[in-house]
Design a protein around this motif. Sequence first.
Motif, mmCIF file in Angstrom:
data_model
loop_
_atom_site.group_PDB
_atom_site.id
_atom_site.type_symbol
_atom_site.label_atom_id
_atom_site.label_comp_id
_atom_site.label_asym_id
_atom_site.label_seq_id
_atom_site.Cartn_x
_atom_site.Cartn_y
_atom_site.Cartn_z
ATOM 1 N N ASP A 21 -3.904 0.292 6.346
ATOM 2 C CA ASP A 21 -2.478 0.534 6.126
ATOM 3 C C ASP A 21 -1.967 -0.518 5.156
ATOM 4 O O ASP A 21 -2.427 -1.670 5.158
ATOM 5 C CB ASP A 21 -1.683 0.469 7.428
ATOM 6 C CG ASP A 21 -0.228 0.881 7.216
ATOM 7 O OD1 ASP A 21 0.021 2.100 7.147
ATOM 8 O OD2 ASP A 21 0.628 -0.005 7.093
ATOM 9 N N ALA A 100 -6.668 6.643 6.583
ATOM 10 C CA ALA A 100 -5.276 6.207 6.488
ATOM 11 C C ALA A 100 -4.365 7.354 6.869
ATOM 12 O O ALA A 100 -4.753 8.524 6.821
ATOM 13 C CB ALA A 100 -4.952 5.708 5.077
ATOM 14 N N ASP A 106 -1.417 5.378 0.462
ATOM 15 C CA ASP A 106 -2.122 4.099 0.568
ATOM 16 C C ASP A 106 -3.199 3.965 -0.499
ATOM 17 O O ASP A 106 -3.379 2.892 -1.080
ATOM 18 C CB ASP A 106 -2.738 3.959 1.970
ATOM 19 C CG ASP A 106 -1.680 3.829 3.047
ATOM 20 O OD1 ASP A 106 -1.073 2.763 3.142
ATOM 21 O OD2 ASP A 106 -1.453 4.803 3.774
#
Length: 574
Positions: A21, A100, A106
């Motif tokens: 993250d 993710a 991301d």
Amino acid sequence: MFLAPELAAQPLLSAEFLAVDTETNGRAREECELTEVGTVLVGGAELHERWHSLVGVSAPLSPGIQRFTQISQAMIDSAPTPEAVLPELAVRLRGRVLVAHSARFDERVLRQAFSRAALDWPAPPVLCTVALARRFAPLQRRRGLAPLADALGIEVYTTHRALPDAETCARVFCALFGRLCAHAGTVGEALALLGPTRRRSSRPRTAPRSRAPDRRPDISALPKDPGVYVFRDADGRPLYVGKSINVRTRARSHFTQSAAQAGDLHAVPVTWTHSAEQVDYEPTNSELGALVLEGRLIRALKPPGNVRGKAEPDGYVYLRCRFDIPFPILEVAREPAAGHAVCIGPVRGRAEVAELVEQLNSLFGLRHCGRTLPRRQHPSAYGQMGRCLSPCLGDLDPNLYRERLDAALALFSGAGDGRTLLLAHIENQMRAASAQRAFERAGWLKRRHHRLEALLGRLGGVLRAAHAGARLVLAPHPSAIGRLDAFWLVGGRVVDWGRLPDSAAELHPRTEEALRSVGAHLRPDEVDEVRLVGAWLAGHEVRSLELTPGVSPGRLEGFVAAARTWRSAKVAVV
């Protein structure tokens, strides 16, 4: 993404996954910078090693993003640089599958961070937990990280920080991992199962390749400071104009592997990079200076690499009034109006500004209809309620309508923010209605006051006419205290700008010259720059001095002396 054959054939049950993250500075496109990254190693549907790091950025964080992520400027100031953090992340990604939530975002952030740091993106295979939930939890309509985790029985204690969000993402992945394994046996099958299902265009698309380092233009002379760079071909013709708060890093990123891949954030045709043979630059002291200079150079040089596409939405709009019709109206628009007009803003929140227009129309009896004035035999509903002067009946004196309109616009034409004056105007009307025992109207005004107070509190920016007065704005360097660009703004226009003069002997004459432009209308070719500058000032921290004819050199010197020791505070107006 390159998928090694040995990784594609690896069984899911024995594969290693890295839940990742990221947190950013909240800005868009090339201004987006990584501020924190967190990872959690997942194997056998269990969580293992955790790792996270803050990441230093070049531009100060806005107060809003500090509140949102709970990452303060002091934390970022002491954080390691991207060049120190990203190699460690690349090692952790090696031979693993990146997982993710909303992985496209991301991955895009990390691609740009690697490109800015002149590092090759490791291009791991990527699995998205949103796609996983869409396939294996179709009844769960809310697929944000926290709502999805709650639906799967996963407790969430902290949000909007990299490591806690990475851990939540890892737990969501583990909760759905069994269903994934029931439909896919290997990593390659899982990627194919969760890949995009949209039909791609049948048009052939050639992926650009990055140039070899020894065939790229020499950018070693470019500074790591704000400024504008121009790539040219062998004959000196301009190919592309760009700006950045770090000219060298940004110019280098055009030729790295990450920028040449489809995930590049800038979406600019890159064919010009194969013809670029030389690069020159012009430094500035601030990001605003680079923004203004870039726009002017693009208009002057018209390089083929700069393609004007769809305007990037930034949430800022203007409340404006154009005086080219007999009974002008208040309207909401993304850009200021050229010619004889009053433009208030920019302010953030189109819906709020649209409601503010309705409130002003009702308070001052202005038109609620469009620019074309309809003709009616009877008053409209607003006219029957006393909230419109009803010029549509054809018997209204234009001077009376203009008096009401001028009274409404005058609230925003002073030196300060129009919020206070608008609320004070309603309070005065409430007192007058009470004194006349018009208690029903006083109650209506009181309700309007409460509604407007809440509405104005949600608006971002300053409610002030762009043409109101003149001011000297000092935009700071992203990191060096005392390095400033000076902008003389008159009627919202940049009539002069440049590096802040060292002596008052130069500053005062330039200020007097700028004040001679007071009263000039905005030209059509100035609209784009006025909007760019206005939106930047509304979202950044500056020092500003209101200018009046005959401003003393001593006042200018005192303002500049204080500004040279200032780094970054809330917008200050002297």
